[in-house]
Design an enzyme around this catalytic site. Structure first.
Site, PDB file in Angstrom:
ATOM      1  N   ASP A   1     -18.635 -15.032   0.814  1.00  0.00           N
ATOM      2  CA  ASP A   1     -17.941 -15.941  -0.096  1.00  0.00           C
ATOM      3  C   ASP A   1     -18.840 -17.124  -0.465  1.00  0.00           C
ATOM      4  O   ASP A   1     -19.628 -17.593   0.355  1.00  0.00           O
ATOM      5  CB  ASP A   1     -16.664 -16.444   0.574  1.00  0.00           C
ATOM      6  CG  ASP A   1     -15.695 -17.050  -0.419  1.00  0.00           C
ATOM      7  OD1 ASP A   1     -15.897 -16.885  -1.640  1.00  0.00           O
ATOM      8  OD2 ASP A   1     -14.723 -17.694   0.024  1.00  0.00           O
TER       9      ASP A   1
ATOM     10  N   LEU B   1     -29.196   1.641  11.432  1.00  0.00           N
ATOM     11  CA  LEU B   1     -28.039   0.847  11.025  1.00  0.00           C
ATOM     12  C   LEU B   1     -27.175   1.608  10.029  1.00  0.00           C
ATOM     13  O   LEU B   1     -27.685   2.234   9.099  1.00  0.00           O
ATOM     14  CB  LEU B   1     -28.521  -0.459  10.376  1.00  0.00           C
ATOM     15  CG  LEU B   1     -27.448  -1.346   9.726  1.00  0.00           C
ATOM     16  CD1 LEU B   1     -26.537  -1.948  10.778  1.00  0.00           C
ATOM     17  CD2 LEU B   1     -28.105  -2.442   8.880  1.00  0.00           C
TER      18      LEU B   1
ATOM     19  N   HIS C   1     -24.224 -14.636  -7.884  1.00  0.00           N
ATOM     20  CA  HIS C   1     -24.108 -13.254  -7.416  1.00  0.00           C
ATOM     21  C   HIS C   1     -25.491 -12.627  -7.232  1.00  0.00           C
ATOM     22  O   HIS C   1     -25.723 -11.879  -6.270  1.00  0.00           O
ATOM     23  CB  HIS C   1     -23.281 -12.434  -8.406  1.00  0.00           C
ATOM     24  CG  HIS C   1     -21.848 -12.883  -8.504  1.00  0.00           C
ATOM     25  ND1 HIS C   1     -21.034 -12.994  -7.403  1.00  0.00           N
ATOM     26  CD2 HIS C   1     -21.091 -13.249  -9.577  1.00  0.00           C
ATOM     27  CE1 HIS C   1     -19.827 -13.402  -7.780  1.00  0.00           C
ATOM     28  NE2 HIS C   1     -19.850 -13.572  -9.093  1.00  0.00           N
TER      29      HIS C   1
END
Length: 248
Positions: free
Chosen positions: A18, A129, A35
């Site tokens: 956020d 991962l 962004h």
């Protein structure tokens, strides 16, 4: 604050990223600049998780409620998502990282869906991962879809209602087969989970920071891991029971 040693690392970290828009506004730049900057922060956290041996990283990239944003911003976000897939899928593969996208992808259109499927296929057998991107995802919908699947099994006589357990429901959700998050991080100062993995966060340690996502660097991630390392996870037991189990 604890020390984020390998013995105290979470297996699964989930993050609500956020603050991109506010980051851009503070710099008098368009929201989309935030962004774009946020993508660099993603790269940093992915790299840190891979290096530390964290098993799963789940990132909330686009919620089912985000369609309410201005159409131009949504369109730009979809373009950024597609571009990131094109540029990063092979790099993920080269680094033995597996990519999975969860959420209702049908809303993205055929071209983006093909990119998603291609990236997932390329990295499917990687053993490092496991990077999970939640896109057009909603926790309530995830739970409802699992309940519907179980209801169909019961209606068709393939399941006894008495055999429905939390494990049965969880098997029908988006994170099937993965451990629930040990650590939830939300950047940007807000202190809520915003319909993200609402089933899976039942026992997750929550960590909130004022840092805006594009500024969430390695030191900020270390601080979150340090906070996690200093917590005692009891899961209903007493402190004495947990400490006794740790001793041996």
């Amino acid at each position: 604050m604890g020390d984020a040693s390998s013995a105290s690392l979470p297996r699964h970290v989930a993050i609500v990223m956020d603050g991109n828009g506010r980051w851009a506004r503070l710099r008098r730049r368009p929201r989309f600049a935030g962004h774009r900057a946020g993508v660099d922060a993603v790269k940093g956290v992915v790299r840190a998780c891979a290096e530390k041996g964290i098993e799963v990283l789940t990132l909330f990239a686009f919620s089912s409620e985000n369609w309410r944003r201005p159409k131009e911003e949504v369109s730009l976000l979809m373009d950024l998502f597609a571009t990131a897939l094109d540029r990063q899928a092979r790099k993920l593969h080269q680094n033995n990282i597996r990519l999975t996208i969860i959420g209702e992808r049908e809303a993205f259109g055929s071209a983006l869906c093909e990119r998603i499927a291609s990236a997932e296929s390329l990295t499917r057998n990687n053993s490092g991962l496991h990077l999970v991107i939640a896109a057009n995802y909603g926790g309530r919908r995830d739970l409802v879809q699992a309940c519907k699947a179980v209801a169909i099994e019961v209606r068709n006589g393939k399941m006894d209602p008495q055999s429905i357990t939390p494990e049965v429901l969880e098997a029908g959700m988006s994170l099937e087969g993965l451990p629930s998050p040990d650590l939830f991080i939300r950047t940007g100062g807000e202190m809520r989970i915003s319909n993200f993995l609402i089933w899976h966060l039942a026992y997750t340690e929550l960590y909130f920071t004022e840092i805006l996502w594009p500024d969430f660097d390695e030191s900020a991630f270390e601080a979150a891991l340090g906070s996690y390392a200093g917590r005692l996870r009891r899961f209903g037991r007493t402190t004495e029971q947990v400490l006794a189990a740790q001793k041996g």
